[in-house]
Design an enzyme around this catalytic site. Structure first.
Site, PDB file in Angstrom:
ATOM      1  N   CYS A  95       1.039  -1.207  -0.005  1.00  0.00           N
ATOM      2  CA  CYS A  95       0.121   0.019  -0.030  1.00  0.00           C
ATOM      3  C   CYS A  95       0.734   1.261   0.155  1.00  0.00           C
ATOM      4  O   CYS A  95       1.712   1.445   0.909  1.00  0.00           O
ATOM      5  CB  CYS A  95      -0.890   0.004   1.253  1.00  0.00           C
ATOM      6  SG  CYS A  95      -1.904   1.426   1.277  1.00  0.00           S
ATOM      7  N   GLY A 143      -1.787   2.359  -7.181  1.00  0.00           N
ATOM      8  CA  GLY A 143      -2.388   2.464  -8.427  1.00  0.00           C
ATOM      9  C   GLY A 143      -1.714   3.523  -9.506  1.00  0.00           C
ATOM     10  O   GLY A 143      -1.742   3.703 -10.607  1.00  0.00           O
ATOM     11  N   GLU A 158     -10.562  -0.021  -6.098  1.00  0.00           N
ATOM     12  CA  GLU A 158      -9.553  -0.945  -5.265  1.00  0.00           C
ATOM     13  C   GLU A 158     -10.129  -2.150  -4.917  1.00  0.00           C
ATOM     14  O   GLU A 158     -11.194  -2.519  -4.316  1.00  0.00           O
ATOM     15  CB  GLU A 158      -9.163  -0.373  -4.034  1.00  0.00           C
ATOM     16  CG  GLU A 158      -8.033   0.626  -4.237  1.00  0.00           C
ATOM     17  CD  GLU A 158      -7.270   1.009  -2.919  1.00  0.00           C
ATOM     18  OE1 GLU A 158      -7.200   0.074  -2.105  1.00  0.00           O
ATOM     19  OE2 GLU A 158      -6.844   2.206  -2.830  1.00  0.00           O
ATOM     20  N   HIS A 174      -2.742  -4.398 -10.671  1.00  0.00           N
ATOM     21  CA  HIS A 174      -3.482  -3.334 -11.275  1.00  0.00           C
ATOM     22  C   HIS A 174      -3.642  -3.536 -12.771  1.00  0.00           C
ATOM     23  O   HIS A 174      -2.889  -3.639 -13.656  1.00  0.00           O
ATOM     24  CB  HIS A 174      -2.688  -1.808 -11.024  1.00  0.00           C
ATOM     25  CG  HIS A 174      -2.325  -1.715  -9.588  1.00  0.00           C
ATOM     26  ND1 HIS A 174      -3.112  -0.922  -8.910  1.00  0.00           N
ATOM     27  CD2 HIS A 174      -1.476  -1.970  -8.623  1.00  0.00           C
ATOM     28  CE1 HIS A 174      -2.856  -0.727  -7.667  1.00  0.00           C
ATOM     29  NE2 HIS A 174      -1.873  -1.547  -7.581  1.00  0.00           N
ATOM     30  N   CYS A 195      -4.936   5.946  -4.571  1.00  0.00           N
ATOM     31  CA  CYS A 195      -4.181   4.565  -4.578  1.00  0.00           C
ATOM     32  C   CYS A 195      -2.819   4.749  -4.950  1.00  0.00           C
ATOM     33  O   CYS A 195      -2.456   5.139  -6.234  1.00  0.00           O
ATOM     34  CB  CYS A 195      -4.865   3.503  -5.384  1.00  0.00           C
ATOM     35  SG  CYS A 195      -4.277   1.904  -5.128  1.00  0.00           S
TER      36      CYS A 195
END
Ligand SMILES: N[C@H](CCC[C@H](N)C(=O)O)C(=O)O
Length: 287
Positions: free
Chosen positions: A80, A232, A220, A171, A229
């Site tokens: 993350c 992302g 997400e 992703h 994100c």
């Protein structure tokens, strides 16, 4: 005297609006983090967040601290980016470390956090070495140059051309001419669960704007639409460079803020720079 294991002191933070509950597990034991993430992420019966982040002691000598991230549905993710920046701020601003270069152990490898500290001794932004992107063929189609960097995923009879990029977590980046009017709730959810993504997938819908920034909205995996994100944004920047839409440095403009991404030619690493903010702290019954 409170039994500290019956209640948990938590810190709510966000990175560009991507908000998580942070718990220091060197103080509080969370025996079932998946259930805690599911319960506490609820905006109505819990704290409200995109998920739960555990700040832990590093299991290896080569890192200073460790993190685990659980989505709002309780599923555990491998990385993350926004939370990594918030952990840097948490550790420095709370005086847990005086390092401005922190090595953070994550399920997808050790990431270097470079903290940017203001004159008043607080972290206002962090640069994270997100390491190398991983590209994978997902029903790739040839682009005019013959390079295979885009693939087609069909859901409910609609084909989406995009680029699959893993930043430790998967992703699928789709470029569109009208990102603000794309039905992300419908197609983000369908694409997340496409059988082409055996581990499900985070879905980004992006549009290169006239000023060169890349306006991006995110669905997400395990959390639905979020304000931003970090991984992302890295995936979008890589996909934009690979498909010739941008150079190797770009500003990804998301609902909750902007992230600066640089994909280095020298080491093939992706560097993400962005904000980190405290929101509030509180106590909640442990589960
Ligand atoms: N919000 C996070 C990504 C969470 C990814 C998670 N949804 C997954 O299952 O991979 C970020 O800033 O990178």
């Amino acid at each position: 005297m409170w039994d500290k294991q019956k209640t948990v002191w938590f810190t709510k933070m966000h990175g560009a609006g991507n908000d998580y509950i942070y718990v220091d597990t060197s103080v509080y034991e969370i025996s079932d983090p998946s259930s805690a993430a599911l319960k506490w992420s609820s905006p109505h019966t819990g704290i409200g967040s995109d998920g739960l982040v555990l700040i832990e002691a590093s299991p290896v000598a080569d890192a200073d601290f460790a993190m685990r991230i659980f989505n709002a549905d309780g599923s555990e993710a491998m990385m993350c980016g926004n939370a990594a920046r918030c952990i840097g701020k948490y550790l420095y601003d709370k005086g847990i470390t005086d390092k401005t270069l922190i090595r953070l152990y994550t399920p997808s490898g050790i990431k270097n956090l470079l903290l940017h500290v203001t004159a008043d001794g607080k972290v206002d932004s962090v640069t994270v070495d997100m390491q190398q992107p991983v590209l994978c063929n997902t029903r790739q189609i040839a682009t005019p140059e013959g390079t295979m960097v885009e693939g087609i995923v069909e859901v409910s009879g609609v084909e989406f051309k995009g680029t699959f990029v893993s930043m430790g977590n998967p992703h699928f980046v789709i470029f569109t001419d009208d990102v603000l009017h794309t039905d992300i709730n419908l197609y983000g959810n369908l694409l997340e669960h496409s059988p082409l993504f055996p581990e499900r997938c985070n879905i980004e819908f992006s549009q290169v704007m006239k000023d060169g920034t890349v306006r991006t909205r995110v669905w997400e995996r395990g959390s639905g639409i979020t304000m931003a994100c970090g991984t992302g944004a890295c995936a979008v920047a890589v996909a934009a460079a690979l498909t010739g839409r941008c150079g190797r440095e770009s500003i990804i403009s998301m609902d909750g803020g902007r992230l600066k991404i640089a994909w280095s030619e020298a080491d093939n690493h992706v560097y993400m720079t962005g904000p980190a903010e405290f929101v509030f702290e509180g106590e909640i019954p442990n589960i």
